[in-house]
Write a protein that holds these residues in place. Structure first.
Motif, mmCIF file in Angstrom:
data_model
loop_
_atom_site.group_PDB
_atom_site.id
_atom_site.type_symbol
_atom_site.label_atom_id
_atom_site.label_comp_id
_atom_site.label_asym_id
_atom_site.label_seq_id
_atom_site.Cartn_x
_atom_site.Cartn_y
_atom_site.Cartn_z
ATOM 1 N N ILE A 1 0.821 -1.222 0.000
ATOM 2 C CA ILE A 1 0.000 0.000 0.000
ATOM 3 C C ILE A 1 0.848 1.263 0.000
ATOM 4 N N GLY A 2 2.175 1.136 -0.091
ATOM 5 C CA GLY A 2 3.143 2.202 0.142
ATOM 6 C C GLY A 2 2.734 3.615 -0.229
ATOM 7 N N PHE A 3 2.602 3.909 -1.533
ATOM 8 C CA PHE A 3 2.299 5.278 -1.939
ATOM 9 C C PHE A 3 0.819 5.467 -2.272
ATOM 10 N N ALA A 4 -0.023 4.517 -1.888
ATOM 11 C CA ALA A 4 -1.439 4.558 -2.276
ATOM 12 C C ALA A 4 -2.137 5.831 -1.786
ATOM 13 N N GLU A 5 -1.966 6.153 -0.525
ATOM 14 C CA GLU A 5 -2.669 7.315 0.027
ATOM 15 C C GLU A 5 -2.149 8.615 -0.574
ATOM 16 N N ARG A 6 -0.860 8.707 -0.813
ATOM 17 C CA ARG A 6 -0.313 9.915 -1.432
ATOM 18 C C ARG A 6 -0.902 10.111 -2.830
ATOM 19 N N LEU A 7 -0.999 9.029 -3.573
ATOM 20 C CA LEU A 7 -1.551 9.096 -4.918
ATOM 21 C C LEU A 7 -3.032 9.474 -4.878
ATOM 22 N N ARG A 8 -3.743 8.921 -3.915
ATOM 23 C CA ARG A 8 -5.175 9.225 -3.785
ATOM 24 C C ARG A 8 -5.391 10.664 -3.332
ATOM 25 N N ARG A 9 -4.628 11.078 -2.319
ATOM 26 C CA ARG A 9 -4.830 12.402 -1.720
ATOM 27 C C ARG A 9 -4.370 13.533 -2.641
ATOM 28 N N GLU A 10 -3.204 13.367 -3.261
ATOM 29 C CA GLU A 10 -2.628 14.453 -4.052
ATOM 30 C C GLU A 10 -3.142 14.493 -5.487
ATOM 31 N N HIS A 11 -3.596 13.336 -6.015
ATOM 32 C CA HIS A 11 -3.963 13.289 -7.431
ATOM 33 C C HIS A 11 -5.338 12.690 -7.691
ATOM 34 N N GLY A 12 -6.057 12.352 -6.618
ATOM 35 C CA GLY A 12 -7.419 11.872 -6.782
ATOM 36 C C GLY A 12 -7.542 10.506 -7.421
ATOM 37 N N VAL A 13 -6.495 9.687 -7.336
ATOM 38 C CA VAL A 13 -6.517 8.360 -7.956
ATOM 39 C C VAL A 13 -7.228 7.380 -7.024
ATOM 40 N N PRO A 14 -8.287 6.715 -7.483
ATOM 41 C CA PRO A 14 -8.988 5.760 -6.617
ATOM 42 C C PRO A 14 -8.139 4.526 -6.346
ATOM 43 N N VAL A 15 -8.303 3.991 -5.132
ATOM 44 C CA VAL A 15 -7.567 2.811 -4.687
ATOM 45 C C VAL A 15 -8.565 1.673 -4.517
ATOM 46 N N TYR A 16 -8.356 0.586 -5.263
ATOM 47 C CA TYR A 16 -9.268 -0.556 -5.261
ATOM 48 C C TYR A 16 -8.670 -1.695 -4.448
ATOM 49 N N VAL A 17 -9.508 -2.338 -3.641
ATOM 50 C CA VAL A 17 -9.077 -3.502 -2.860
ATOM 51 C C VAL A 17 -10.291 -4.398 -2.643
ATOM 52 N N HIS A 18 -10.044 -5.704 -2.533
ATOM 53 C CA HIS A 18 -11.154 -6.637 -2.279
ATOM 54 C C HIS A 18 -11.827 -6.290 -0.952
ATOM 55 N N ALA A 19 -13.151 -6.439 -0.935
ATOM 56 C CA ALA A 19 -13.922 -6.086 0.256
ATOM 57 C C ALA A 19 -13.415 -6.799 1.512
ATOM 58 N N ALA A 20 -12.961 -8.046 1.365
ATOM 59 C CA ALA A 20 -12.502 -8.808 2.529
ATOM 60 C C ALA A 20 -11.166 -8.307 3.074
ATOM 61 N N ASP A 21 -10.464 -7.464 2.318
ATOM 62 C CA ASP A 21 -9.205 -6.886 2.796
ATOM 63 C C ASP A 21 -9.300 -5.380 3.004
ATOM 64 N N ALA A 22 -10.481 -4.813 2.867
ATOM 65 C CA ALA A 22 -10.610 -3.359 3.001
ATOM 66 C C ALA A 22 -10.185 -2.895 4.390
ATOM 67 N N HIS A 23 -10.640 -3.565 5.426
ATOM 68 C CA HIS A 23 -10.271 -3.165 6.786
ATOM 69 C C HIS A 23 -8.770 -3.280 6.995
ATOM 70 N N ARG A 24 -8.172 -4.315 6.477
ATOM 71 C CA ARG A 24 -6.729 -4.527 6.581
ATOM 72 C C ARG A 24 -5.973 -3.381 5.903
ATOM 73 N N ALA A 25 -6.422 -3.002 4.710
ATOM 74 C CA ALA A 25 -5.757 -1.925 3.982
ATOM 75 C C ALA A 25 -5.911 -0.580 4.676
ATOM 76 N N LEU A 26 -7.041 -0.355 5.314
ATOM 77 C CA LEU A 26 -7.321 0.930 5.939
ATOM 78 C C LEU A 26 -6.674 1.080 7.312
#
Length: 236
Positions: free
Chosen positions: A67-92
């Protein structure tokens, strides 16, 4: 590292993520460690592209070294981050069961953790928002990625099949270089929640048409997905 006309790898055999470049834009598979942001920027510059060309980031699962740069990419450039529902809590949140480390050798283990340190991976930056996906989904992203549920390493582990890239991205459903022992070749990945389920899940990619099987750790594997399950089970 260029693997094909539309396919590039970020990172290295220790931790890797992937970039699929199409006429419609770019799809990323996994986000490595936070320090891989600079690898991404260099790759985009090589392509004559920018973060504005990235349409989405698909996580193969929610572990911190994906997940390294996922939040930076989402926050700074509006890129959506996709993950399986069963791992959403883990990713967050980073919450996950403790799993045995298994066999290890000092050199490769130190190499893995020192590389993570150099790439700012000690303190993970978890995405604050994700888009949940499910087995069988075809995502409205460049290359039309197909989500294939691969539970075992984690409940929401997935493979991502992009036919136009001639590739299936498998995350930690398997590895070609064990980060704790340095052993190379197709084999089960360490830190797996449910090894038996992970082994069964390998059959789900057997029928896919692709020339590349691309793990999150280890060298890209050039060969048919049909051969993967038997090789990984034999190595395990």
């Amino acid at each position: 590292m260029q693997l094909g006309p539309h396919l590039r790898r970020l990172g290295n055999d220790i931790v890797a993520s992937y970039l699929v470049d199409t006429d419609e834009g770019i799809t990323l598979i996994d986000a490595g460690l936070p320090g891989h942001w600079h690898d991404l920027m260099r790759e985009l510059e090589t392509l004559g592209k920018s973060p504005a060309d990235i349409r989405g980031l698909v996580l193969t699962h929610g572990d911190s070294d994906h997940i390294g740069f996922a939040e930076r990419l989402r926050r700074e450039h509006g890129v959506p981050v996709y993950v399986h529902a069963a791992d959403a809590h883990r990713a967050l949140t980073g919450e996950k069961p403790k799993t045995p480390m298994g066999p290890m050798k000092l050199g490769p283990t130190l190499g893995f953790f020192s590389y993570a340190l150099r790439k700012n991976g000690v303190r993970a930056i978890y995405p604050s928002e994700v888009v949940e996906v499910h087995n069988g989904d075809v995502l409205d992203l460049p290359g039309s990625p197909v989500v294939i549920g691969m539970p075992g390493h984690s409940p929401g582990s997935i493979a991502v099949h992009i036919p136009s890239a001639d590739a299936v991205f498998v995350g930690d459903a398997l590895t070609t270089r064990h980060v704790l022992t340095g052993r190379e070749g197709l084999q089960p990945a360490p830190f797996t929640d449910d090894p038996a389920a992970a082994s069964r899940s390998l059959d789900r990619i057997a029928g896919l048409r692709a020339s590349w099987v691309l793990p999150g750790h280890g060298a890209p594997w050039h060969g048919s997905p049909a051969d993967v399950a038997a090789a990984v089970r034999a190595a395990g």
